[in-house]
Scaffold this motif. Structure first.
Motif, PDB file in Angstrom:
ATOM      1  N   PRO A 109       0.811  -1.228   0.000  1.00  0.00           N
ATOM      2  CA  PRO A 109       0.000   0.000   0.000  1.00  0.00           C
ATOM      3  C   PRO A 109       0.839   1.270   0.000  1.00  0.00           C
ATOM      4  O   PRO A 109       0.412   2.296  -0.543  1.00  0.00           O
ATOM      5  CB  PRO A 109      -0.833  -0.125   1.287  1.00  0.00           C
ATOM      6  N   ARG A 112       1.840   1.411  -3.931  1.00  0.00           N
ATOM      7  CA  ARG A 112       0.879   1.370  -5.030  1.00  0.00           C
ATOM      8  C   ARG A 112      -0.429   2.085  -4.746  1.00  0.00           C
ATOM      9  O   ARG A 112      -1.239   2.273  -5.656  1.00  0.00           O
ATOM     10  CB  ARG A 112       0.561  -0.087  -5.380  1.00  0.00           C
ATOM     11  N   MET A 113      -0.674   2.474  -3.485  1.00  0.00           N
ATOM     12  CA  MET A 113      -1.930   3.119  -3.146  1.00  0.00           C
ATOM     13  C   MET A 113      -1.683   4.564  -2.737  1.00  0.00           C
ATOM     14  O   MET A 113      -0.599   4.914  -2.273  1.00  0.00           O
ATOM     15  CB  MET A 113      -2.638   2.366  -2.010  1.00  0.00           C
ATOM     16  N   LYS A 114      -2.703   5.392  -2.918  1.00  0.00           N
ATOM     17  CA  LYS A 114      -2.635   6.803  -2.542  1.00  0.00           C
ATOM     18  C   LYS A 114      -3.596   7.061  -1.393  1.00  0.00           C
ATOM     19  O   LYS A 114      -4.799   6.828  -1.512  1.00  0.00           O
ATOM     20  CB  LYS A 114      -3.011   7.686  -3.739  1.00  0.00           C
ATOM     21  N   GLU A 182      -0.869  -2.674 -13.671  1.00  0.00           N
ATOM     22  CA  GLU A 182      -1.913  -2.695 -12.646  1.00  0.00           C
ATOM     23  C   GLU A 182      -3.243  -2.211 -13.209  1.00  0.00           C
ATOM     24  O   GLU A 182      -4.305  -2.779 -12.903  1.00  0.00           O
ATOM     25  CB  GLU A 182      -1.478  -1.826 -11.473  1.00  0.00           C
ATOM     26  N   VAL A 192      -8.096  -6.160  -5.417  1.00  0.00           N
ATOM     27  CA  VAL A 192      -6.802  -5.748  -4.851  1.00  0.00           C
ATOM     28  C   VAL A 192      -5.947  -6.959  -4.486  1.00  0.00           C
ATOM     29  O   VAL A 192      -4.743  -7.001  -4.756  1.00  0.00           O
ATOM     30  CB  VAL A 192      -7.028  -4.854  -3.614  1.00  0.00           C
TER      31      VAL A 192
END
Length: 289
Positions: A109, A112-114, A182, A192
């Motif tokens: 996370p 790759r996650m915001k 992705e 996810v």
């Protein structure tokens, strides 16, 4: 014509400087390699020497007069080396598998996650690397004691299940994967977990290999924490076994050297087997940069 001659001479000068730089670089690397490998060669030489041969001499005598495996046989018969090795394998197995899984879970996370505070969380995680282990050893020891994990393998394994360095390495590995891969998986309907486990996780094998080697070496050579946690000698890893060997044969350097090589051999094998992952990880990072 004169311009062509000047161009050829400049090329020859450039090639000559390039060759000289390579010779100097390789010479320095070879010198550093020799300096690094001398202690290992000396330990190997001592372990193969007979009881009547001189160990400490000036200049050092690296080649034994007569090669013998008597020191290895004596160590193997004196201490329960197979038991120590089995204990070490158990601790090392979980000391490698758990960081690979948990560090990947924590790093994915962050890479790759915001979300709000992402960079602050990562900075705080990296900041913990500056705290010496000696500072946290007593609090962690008290926590392990309150949890009733003293004298167990769990008390050793749980403290290294996740590390800031592992999170940093895995975050770098996940960040190197293009976003388009992705996005195409999201378009195909993957959730996810499917993206992480089936797509992203297999693509960071070089970084997983690097982390696995570092965790293996750390777990295999772990000495102080098992010494604090374990009180049953039948549960000792090979590092504590060698510590016992040094106490039993403090005057016999040959046996200590033989025991050290027995413990060192698996580390060398694993490093040689996985060293290509170091090269792949370094190459992929340099290409991205």
């Amino acid at each position: 014509m004169s311009q062509s001659i000047a161009s050829d001479s400049s090329k020859e000068g450039f090639n000559r400087r390039k060759i000289i730089n390579k010779v100097i670089s390789y010479s320095i690397l070879i010198l550093l390699t020799c300096i690094t490998i001398i202690p290992f060669l000396w330990t190997l030489s001592v372990s193969l020497k007979g009881q009547n041969e001189v160990i400490f001499s000036i200049p050092p005598q690296f080649l034994p007069e007569t090669l013998t495996l008597e020191n290895f046989i004596t160590v193997w018969k004196t201490l329960p080396i197979p038991r120590y090795l089995l204990n070490t394998v158990i601790l090392t197995f979980f000391g490698v598998i758990l960081p690979l899984i948990f560090c990947s879970f924590a790093a994915y996370p962050l890479a790759r996650m915001k979300f709000r505070g992402m960079n602050v969380i990562f900075i705080l995680i990296i900041a913990t690397m500056m705290i010496p282990n000696e500072v946290t050893m007593i609090p962690v020891y008290l926590v392990i004691d309150m949890l009733g994990l003293m004298g167990t393998y769990t008390g050793i394994i749980i403290t290294g299940a996740i590390t800031p360095l592992g999170i940093f390495l895995m975050r770098q590995g996940f960040q190197e994967i293009p976003r388009e891969i992705e996005e195409s998986a999201v378009i195909d309907g993957a959730n996810v977990w499917q993206i992480f486990w089936s797509l992203m996780f297999p693509m960071v094998k070089p970084m997983l290999g690097v982390l696995a080697i570092l965790c293996f070496i750390s777990s295999w050579n772990n000495f102080l924490w098992p010494l604090l946690i374990l009180d049953d000698q039948n549960m000792y890893p090979i590092t504590l076994g060698l510590y016992k060997l040094q106490g039993a044969f403090s005057a016999n350097t040959r046996l200590i050297a033989a025991g050290a090589l027995i413990a060192l051999t698996p580390v060398i094998v694993v490093f040689v087997a996985f060293q290509r992952y170091f090269i792949e990880a370094a190459y992929s990072s340099s290409v991205k940069g």
